[in-house]
Structures are given as structure tokens and as C-alpha cells.
Design a protein around this motif. Sequence first.
Motif, PDB file in Angstrom:
ATOM      1  N   VAL A 157       9.842  15.963  65.868  1.00 42.05           N
ATOM      2  CA  VAL A 157       9.186  14.734  65.411  1.00 42.05           C
ATOM      3  C   VAL A 157       9.317  13.607  66.432  1.00 42.05           C
ATOM      4  CG1 VAL A 157      11.218  13.987  64.096  1.00 42.05           C
ATOM      5  CG2 VAL A 157       8.950  13.159  63.438  1.00 42.05           C
ATOM      6  N   ARG A 158      10.394  13.596  67.192  1.00 38.64           N
ATOM      7  CA  ARG A 158      10.585  12.572  68.232  1.00 38.64           C
ATOM      8  C   ARG A 158      10.325  13.159  69.620  1.00 38.64           C
ATOM      9  NH1 ARG A 158      12.342   8.331  65.395  1.00 38.64           N
ATOM     10  NH2 ARG A 158      13.318   8.786  63.385  1.00 38.64           N
ATOM     11  N   SER A 159       9.264  13.902  69.723  1.00 34.66           N
ATOM     12  CA  SER A 159       8.884  14.643  70.914  1.00 34.66           C
ATOM     13  C   SER A 159       8.819  13.776  72.177  1.00 34.66           C
ATOM     14  CB  SER A 159       7.515  15.282  70.678  1.00 34.66           C
ATOM     15  OG  SER A 159       6.956  15.778  71.866  1.00 34.66           O
ATOM     16  N   ILE A 160       9.410  14.292  73.242  1.00 35.25           N
ATOM     17  CA  ILE A 160       9.294  13.659  74.566  1.00 35.25           C
ATOM     18  C   ILE A 160       7.921  13.947  75.171  1.00 35.25           C
ATOM     19  CG2 ILE A 160      10.228  13.632  76.914  1.00 35.25           C
ATOM     20  CD1 ILE A 160      12.090  12.379  74.844  1.00 35.25           C
ATOM     21  N   ALA A 161       7.422  15.156  74.914  1.00 35.14           N
ATOM     22  CA  ALA A 161       6.150  15.567  75.521  1.00 35.14           C
ATOM     23  C   ALA A 161       4.956  14.835  74.916  1.00 35.14           C
ATOM     24  CB  ALA A 161       5.962  17.074  75.358  1.00 35.14           C
ATOM     25  N   ARG A 162       5.089  14.347  73.681  1.00 38.00           N
ATOM     26  CA  ARG A 162       3.939  13.731  73.001  1.00 38.00           C
ATOM     27  C   ARG A 162       3.404  12.537  73.788  1.00 38.00           C
ATOM     28  NH1 ARG A 162       5.717  13.599  67.667  1.00 38.00           N
ATOM     29  NH2 ARG A 162       6.660  11.551  67.943  1.00 38.00           N
ATOM     30  N   LYS A 163       4.283  11.715  74.327  1.00 37.81           N
ATOM     31  CA  LYS A 163       3.843  10.546  75.088  1.00 37.81           C
ATOM     32  C   LYS A 163       3.079  10.979  76.334  1.00 37.81           C
ATOM     33  CE  LYS A 163       5.461   6.243  77.203  1.00 37.81           C
ATOM     34  NZ  LYS A 163       6.642   5.375  77.458  1.00 37.81           N
ATOM     35  N   TYR A 164       3.540  12.050  76.973  1.00 38.18           N
ATOM     36  CA  TYR A 164       2.850  12.549  78.156  1.00 38.18           C
ATOM     37  C   TYR A 164       1.445  13.035  77.795  1.00 38.18           C
ATOM     38  CZ  TYR A 164       1.527  15.634  81.979  1.00 38.18           C
ATOM     39  OH  TYR A 164       0.843  16.253  82.996  1.00 38.18           O
ATOM     40  N   VAL A 165       1.342  13.800  76.712  1.00 37.54           N
ATOM     41  CA  VAL A 165       0.052  14.369  76.324  1.00 37.54           C
ATOM     42  C   VAL A 165      -0.940  13.279  75.933  1.00 37.54           C
ATOM     43  CG1 VAL A 165      -1.097  15.759  74.538  1.00 37.54           C
ATOM     44  CG2 VAL A 165       0.972  16.611  75.659  1.00 37.54           C
ATOM     45  N   LEU A 166      -0.467  12.271  75.189  1.00 36.21           N
ATOM     46  CA  LEU A 166      -1.361  11.235  74.667  1.00 36.21           C
ATOM     47  C   LEU A 166      -1.547  10.050  75.604  1.00 36.21           C
ATOM     48  CD1 LEU A 166      -0.075  11.153  70.977  1.00 36.21           C
ATOM     49  CD2 LEU A 166      -2.102  12.320  71.847  1.00 36.21           C
ATOM     50  N   GLY A 167      -0.611   9.870  76.535  1.00 35.63           N
ATOM     51  CA  GLY A 167      -0.672   8.702  77.410  1.00 35.63           C
ATOM     52  C   GLY A 167      -0.129   7.450  76.773  1.00 35.63           C
ATOM     53  N   GLU A 168       0.452   7.581  75.574  1.00 36.52           N
ATOM     54  CA  GLU A 168       1.064   6.451  74.886  1.00 36.52           C
ATOM     55  C   GLU A 168       2.083   6.981  73.876  1.00 36.52           C
ATOM     56  OE1 GLU A 168      -1.753   4.343  72.504  1.00 36.52           O
ATOM     57  OE2 GLU A 168      -2.540   6.139  71.535  1.00 36.52           O
ATOM     58  N   ALA A 169       3.023   6.135  73.523  1.00 32.23           N
ATOM     59  CA  ALA A 169       4.038   6.533  72.553  1.00 32.23           C
ATOM     60  C   ALA A 169       3.468   6.451  71.143  1.00 32.23           C
ATOM     61  CB  ALA A 169       5.267   5.636  72.681  1.00 32.23           C
ATOM     62  N   GLY A 275      -5.079  13.830  70.180  1.00 33.60           N
ATOM     63  CA  GLY A 275      -5.150  15.074  70.948  1.00 33.60           C
ATOM     64  C   GLY A 275      -3.861  15.848  70.821  1.00 33.60           C
ATOM     65  N   LEU A 276      -3.933  17.144  71.079  1.00 33.65           N
ATOM     66  CA  LEU A 276      -2.752  18.007  70.993  1.00 33.65           C
ATOM     67  C   LEU A 276      -2.416  18.671  72.321  1.00 33.65           C
ATOM     68  CD1 LEU A 276      -3.423  19.851  67.593  1.00 33.65           C
ATOM     69  CD2 LEU A 276      -2.228  17.681  67.982  1.00 33.65           C
ATOM     70  N   VAL A 277      -3.312  18.567  73.308  1.00 35.39           N
ATOM     71  CA  VAL A 277      -3.054  19.218  74.596  1.00 35.39           C
ATOM     72  C   VAL A 277      -3.419  18.287  75.747  1.00 35.39           C
ATOM     73  CG1 VAL A 277      -3.600  21.471  73.559  1.00 35.39           C
ATOM     74  CG2 VAL A 277      -5.339  20.290  74.904  1.00 35.39           C
ATOM     75  N   ARG A 278      -2.794  18.563  76.879  1.00 37.15           N
ATOM     76  CA  ARG A 278      -3.190  17.939  78.148  1.00 37.15           C
ATOM     77  C   ARG A 278      -3.077  19.003  79.225  1.00 37.15           C
ATOM     78  NH1 ARG A 278      -0.649  12.473  81.010  1.00 37.15           N
ATOM     79  NH2 ARG A 278      -1.722  12.712  83.022  1.00 37.15           N
ATOM     80  N   ASP A 279      -4.221  19.525  79.615  1.00 33.75           N
ATOM     81  CA  ASP A 279      -4.295  20.585  80.620  1.00 33.75           C
ATOM     82  C   ASP A 279      -3.458  21.798  80.193  1.00 33.75           C
ATOM     83  OD1 ASP A 279      -5.976  18.927  82.107  1.00 33.75           O
ATOM     84  OD2 ASP A 279      -4.293  17.991  83.142  1.00 33.75           O
ATOM     85  N   ARG A 280      -2.282  22.011  80.822  1.00 32.80           N
ATOM     86  CA  ARG A 280      -1.465  23.195  80.546  1.00 32.80           C
ATOM     87  C   ARG A 280      -0.347  22.943  79.535  1.00 32.80           C
ATOM     88  NH1 ARG A 280      -1.868  27.385  84.346  1.00 32.80           N
ATOM     89  NH2 ARG A 280      -3.512  27.009  85.878  1.00 32.80           N
TER      90      ARG A 280
END
Length: 386
Positions: A157-169, A275-280
Motif C-alpha cells: 500500500v505504501r509502494s515505492i514504485a508507485r511514484k515512479y510509475v505515476l510520476g507523482e506520489a 496508470g498501472l505500468v511504465r514501460d517495463r
Amino acid sequence: MDNLKAIVIGAGMGGLGSAIALKQAGYEVEIYDRVSELRPVGAGISLWSNGVKVLNRLGLGKEIAQIGGQMDVMQYCRHTGELISNIDLAPLVAEVGQRPYPVARADLQAMLMSVYPGEIKLGHTFIGLEQDDHSVTALFENGHTATGDVLVAADGVRSIARKYVLGEAVDPRYGGYVNWNGLVPMSDDLAPKNMWAIYVGEFKRASLMPVAGDRFYFFFDMPMSKESAATGGDIRDDLSRFFAGWADPVQTLIQRLDPKKTNRVLIHDVEPLNGLVRDRVALLGDAAHATCPDLGQGGCQALEDGFVLAHYLMTTNISVVDALKRYETERKERTSAIVTKARSRAEQIHGKDPIATQQWYDQLQHEKPSDVTDAIAKIILRGPMK
């Protein structure tokens, strides 16, 4: 996509489920988790038929049946004990083709770990990632790096990757209530051993579900402001006070539970994501769609994610990026609807609008059992496992 290598961040239900699916597809998999010892969060979970079907597809049908509780009936009672409705689940099972199984989380995690053929690398705190046209690399606090063709971010739920995928927290939202949960031995003075017993009233809930090992998984819900929820007192004292005057089985449960083994959880969800993905990189499970537990679909959706992700990586051969976009298209609509419906259900149950909650109590008394099982079946059958 021969010789694909997947890096999986998180060894919870979603991470393990996706890793098993990818391994079975013939891919190389590495799992990393920040903890030094894997301990499940929460005492139990309801796996509805859609989640069980994914486990069946992974070859775990016999194993999940062994650890699942035999839940034949749902029964709603008023908080003072009067019967509201008795719902036979046989028509649901007949419609969807699979029993639901309440399970102890520790049993489920042990089962998944026992069939995952690789090493789970613990003590690796994920801090970021890098990717180019050919690969993706996970970065860890201890200096370790792991490179593969796809990164599955099942980091919670407090994913580190989520900010990377979405470009925002995107931070978790407080769901408006506190949940206490644990396990107790089965006994007839609590509930019949094949029943999910639910007591409702005063915008609260108390519940018992059968799991393997002659145990009940129990939970209590109490609506509370975030400020009040931040600190809790003695568990038995708090529950005795919050549920004073409730029916005898509820009082017996409060006295019988082990406070040291009872979890107190502030319920959070994450609003539907853009969104749920960013490239790979693909978000999965709570990282992608943390949901209030009021539909019992959180774990089921994580298992569906892993199955669908492996399916597209295995059946499409344009590129990893293309396969992940297909995963996103299928899962985004499904999971956004679940998150929204579960939040609405949580608010209905827990008195955000007291009139709406009272209307729900009245509805429980008058609706046909088939209305309840049809609504559950509709959620189950909209998933990838028909």
C-alpha cells in the motif's frame, strides 16, 4: 519472449502468486522483500471463488482446499443477537463453479512459499529503479542491484514504485474505521463451524469465519476519526467498551481472544490510479489498488493480477512493454471498480451517512438471499477466471 527474467519486489500474496505464475511460464524470477523474516499482515483473509480459481489454475487446488474453511452459510444478526438473514452459499457455488475459502494468512503464505521453487531474498529494502530500452534494474538500500526484463512491483500500500510509475506520489487514504482481527479456537458458543457469522449495529461489525485447524478468523470494525484511531488502548478493554451490550457470542469472543495475537489495523485504501505500468515496470496488488476489505477482494485481485500479467507476457510476443500495456488495460478497469465499490461499501457499513447505514440494516432484513449471492457472483464472474 524466451528466457524472460522478472524481478519481483515484495513477497506477499501478490508477489508470490505472480512469481509462481511466471515460473510456471518458464521465466527466471527473483523475489526481494525488505523484511528479515516473512510474517503475514493480518490473521486471516476471505478468498472468494475468483481468487481460488487462480490458485486452482496454478495447480494449488488441493492445497487451498486443505487450508480453507468450509463456509456454507452467511448469517447476519443484529448486534443484540436477533437473526436478520440466513444465506445459503450453495447457489453461489453452483453459479460460479468454486467454493470460497476463508484462510489464515500464515497458512496461505506458507503454502505459496512451499511451492515457489526459488529463493526469496530477504533484508533487501527497495529504494528505486532505472530502466532503458532493453532492461530494468532494481536498486536496494544495501547496495545490491537486480536487473531483468520486467519488474513486478508488489511492494504494498505504501509502494515505492508507485511514484515512479505515476510520476507523482499517491498516498493511502484512511478508510474511516479501525479493524481488530485474530484467530480463536472453534466452539459452538461462538458460531456453527460452517458459518460466517456477522453481527451489525451502531455502525460497527463483529464477525467470525471458519478456517482450517478448527479455528475461527474473527474481526471487529469500529468507525473512528483518524486522530482517535492513532492511539489504541488495551485491546480487550477497548473492545469491551466499544461493543458493550452486544450479543453473548460477541462478549464470549472478546473474553476468549488473545490480545497479544490480535492485530489492530487502521484501514486504508488507495484511490483508483491513472496508470498501472511504465514501460517495463508493472504495479501489482496493493501497490496498484489497495482496497478497503469490505468486499473481501483485496487478495483475490492480487492473485488475478499475477495470472493476467503472466498470461500476457506468455501469449503476446511484440515486446515486454506491449504485454504490460495489455495487462494495464485489462486490470485497470476491473480493479478501479473494486476499489470504488469497496470504499462505498465501507462508508455504507460504518455510518459515514447514518441514514444510509440504517437503510442498509433494513435492506438486510428484507432482501432475498439470492440478491446477496447474485451480487457476490457478479463481482466474481467479472474477473479473468470465468
